[in-house]
Scaffold this motif. Sequence first.
Motif, mmCIF file in Angstrom:
data_model
loop_
_atom_site.group_PDB
_atom_site.id
_atom_site.type_symbol
_atom_site.label_atom_id
_atom_site.label_comp_id
_atom_site.label_asym_id
_atom_site.label_seq_id
_atom_site.Cartn_x
_atom_site.Cartn_y
_atom_site.Cartn_z
ATOM 1 N N TRP A 189 -6.186 0.723 -1.732
ATOM 2 C CA TRP A 189 -6.612 0.029 -0.554
ATOM 3 C C TRP A 189 -7.404 0.708 0.297
ATOM 4 N N ALA B 2 0.823 -1.168 -0.036
ATOM 5 C CA ALA B 2 -0.189 0.166 -0.085
ATOM 6 C C ALA B 2 0.836 1.325 -0.055
ATOM 7 N N HIS C 291 -1.779 3.003 -1.981
ATOM 8 C CA HIS C 291 -2.255 3.543 -0.851
ATOM 9 C C HIS C 291 -3.880 3.648 -1.018
#
Length: 210
Positions: A96, A77, A93
């Motif tokens: 997710w 992430a 990031h």
Amino acid sequence: MQTVDQRVGANVAELRKARGLTVRQLADQMTEAGVKLLPSAVTSLEQGKRRATAEEVLALAYLLRVNPNRILFSERAGIEGIKITPTVSTTQHRAWAWADGSWHLDSQYEPGTPSAEAYADFRQHIRPIEQRLVSEHPAVRAARRMLSRVEAMVGALHQAVRPEWDLAGILGDEPADEMTRSMARLKDEVQDLLVQWSRIIKKGPAGGND
């Protein structure tokens, strides 16, 4: 940057090996689960040459003992790019955060839409109704605001804030004052919740003695 099909295939291959399964064993388990998939199809899928259906993604996640997000998204992430569609990309990031429902993708909404408005709309439509009723409670909203501020401050302390994060937008121009107000709001909402709970306890279970 990998295509969606390439990413899904790589994830399946990685997870299959981590579970100690051969291609044939995974294919056999898929068939036993009611989703027929030949070994050759598993190989093509892992190589990114074959697109997995929604039914296959769910079955693969079940058999590989993960959730569907782990099949669909990258293992990490970070700030590297990731494709959502052939023409839409974001960072790992943010992907997710979108997948687990903690934040929306800005590109889902019209340019200029306030973040708070977009987020409220996003949250309204991604949860089962039972969870929405809980998440919409003032005490829960106050706790979530408090948690977001705490997480942002901890991230800053550990220098883990991503370059694309707007820390000032999360904490405000005066973090200490904002935190104090958030704590006061959370305290008030929780006290109100306790009063409501106390009333329910005193009334007893539904259908009890009048």
